[in-house]
Design an enzyme around this catalytic site. Structure first.
Site, PDB file in Angstrom:
ATOM      1  N   SER A 142       0.860  -1.181   0.000  1.00  0.00           N
ATOM      2  CA  SER A 142       0.000   0.000   0.000  1.00  0.00           C
ATOM      3  C   SER A 142       0.892   1.225   0.000  1.00  0.00           C
ATOM      4  CB  SER A 142      -0.875   0.000   1.260  1.00  0.00           C
ATOM      5  OG  SER A 142      -1.499   1.237   1.458  1.00  0.00           O
ATOM      6  N   TYR A 155      -1.778  -0.547  10.427  1.00  0.00           N
ATOM      7  CA  TYR A 155      -1.773  -0.980   9.022  1.00  0.00           C
ATOM      8  C   TYR A 155      -0.477  -0.536   8.343  1.00  0.00           C
ATOM      9  CZ  TYR A 155      -3.354  -1.210   4.131  1.00  0.00           C
ATOM     10  OH  TYR A 155      -3.486  -1.464   2.778  1.00  0.00           O
ATOM     11  N   ALA A 157       2.368   0.152   9.712  1.00  0.00           N
ATOM     12  CA  ALA A 157       3.499  -0.606  10.260  1.00  0.00           C
ATOM     13  C   ALA A 157       3.605  -1.976   9.599  1.00  0.00           C
ATOM     14  CB  ALA A 157       3.329  -0.758  11.772  1.00  0.00           C
ATOM     15  N   LYS A 159       2.376  -2.905   6.661  1.00  0.00           N
ATOM     16  CA  LYS A 159       2.703  -2.787   5.239  1.00  0.00           C
ATOM     17  C   LYS A 159       4.145  -2.336   5.017  1.00  0.00           C
ATOM     18  CE  LYS A 159      -1.130  -4.104   3.271  1.00  0.00           C
ATOM     19  NZ  LYS A 159      -1.166  -5.379   2.490  1.00  0.00           N
TER      20      LYS A 159
END
Length: 267
Positions: A142, A155, A157, A159
């Protein structure tokens, strides 16, 4: 005939969103698709659609947070088709809350297990088969894996961990002819937003994003297929994402402001 005709392509998180759109977009090339997610009913429906477009399709209900389940996925793919040519690590989940509002820190562990370990486990077990086929590894990360995004700390962290893992693995696999493509979509219309975890670690149940202003899963899937065909290292799916990548180096404060506005305006 296409680049993936007859190729064995394993896709996690295949039942909805980007994963589903990817499988449907790839199906006309007549690959051998291995569809993995937790919901068998949705997978069976997708398999029927993919077969209608010319693909072979195998349904393997899988919980990517469980290593044994991921091992069974890979074993089932090889038992059915004899090889693995492409592994698309697409399964993931997000959050929508500030850290100072969180009441259940367990959501951070859940996001790490789903996004990071949910890519590590299938990759580990598929690796010997990908080496034999000189195949392709794909990680769907992402823009949150490249820059900081407010209300997405857990999230982002996870990704970031995904990107660090696959960037390192690419170097390890260089001599084996296995390519690694990391896709970093900007906001995409997807069920992932409805399932974003709130301060209590519960799914939101409604999509807070401005769907008309963000990329469709189908458009994202088409870009991914092109990048995987070319064995590209990194895919940034939006102009905003490409700009952010460079501004992060030369004007990081500007990126903080842009990320804050994107979340505030939900687009």
């Amino acid at each position: 005939m296409g680049e993936f005709t007859g190729r064995v392509v394993v896709v996690t998180g295949a039942s909805e969103g980007i994963g589903r759109a990817f499988c449907l977009a790839l199906a006309p090339q007549r690959p051998r698709l291995v569809l993995a997610a937790r919901n068998r009913e949705r997978l069976e429906s997708l398999a029927d659609e993919c077969r209608g477009h010319g693909a072979d399709a195998l349904v393997v209900p899988t919980d990517v947070t469980d290593e044994a389940s991921c091992r069974e996925l890979i074993d089932a793919a090889v038992a059915a088709f004899g090889a693995i040519d492409v592994l698309v690590n697409n399964a993931g989940g997000t959050m929508w809350t500030r850290l100072d509002q969180v009441r259940d820190l367990g959501l951070y562990e859940r996001l790490m297990r789903l996004n990071y370990f949910g890519s590590l486990y299938p990759t580990f077990h598929a690796l010997p088969h990908l080496k034999r086929s000189h195949g392709r590894l794909v990680a769907v990360s992402s823009m949150a894996g490249l820059i900081g995004v407010p209300e997405r700390t857990g999230y982002a962290a996870a990704k970031h961990a995904v990107i660090g893992f696959f960037e390192s693995l690419r170097i390890e696999l260089a001599a084996d002819g296995v390519s690694v493509t990391i896709a970093c979509p900007d906001f995409v219309v997807s069920e992932i937003h409805k399932r974003a975890l709130d301060a209590d670690g519960r799914p939101l149940g409604a999509n807070p994003m401005a769907g008309s202003k963000i990329m469709s899963a189908e458009a994202c899937a088409r870009l991914m297929i092109e990048a995987i065909e070319r064995r590209e290292r990194l895919l940034l799916t939006s102009r905003r994402g490409r700009l952010a990548r460079w501004l992060q180096l030369i004007a990081p404060g500007r990126i903080d402001a842009l990320a804050a506005r994107a979340i505030r305006e939900k687009n």
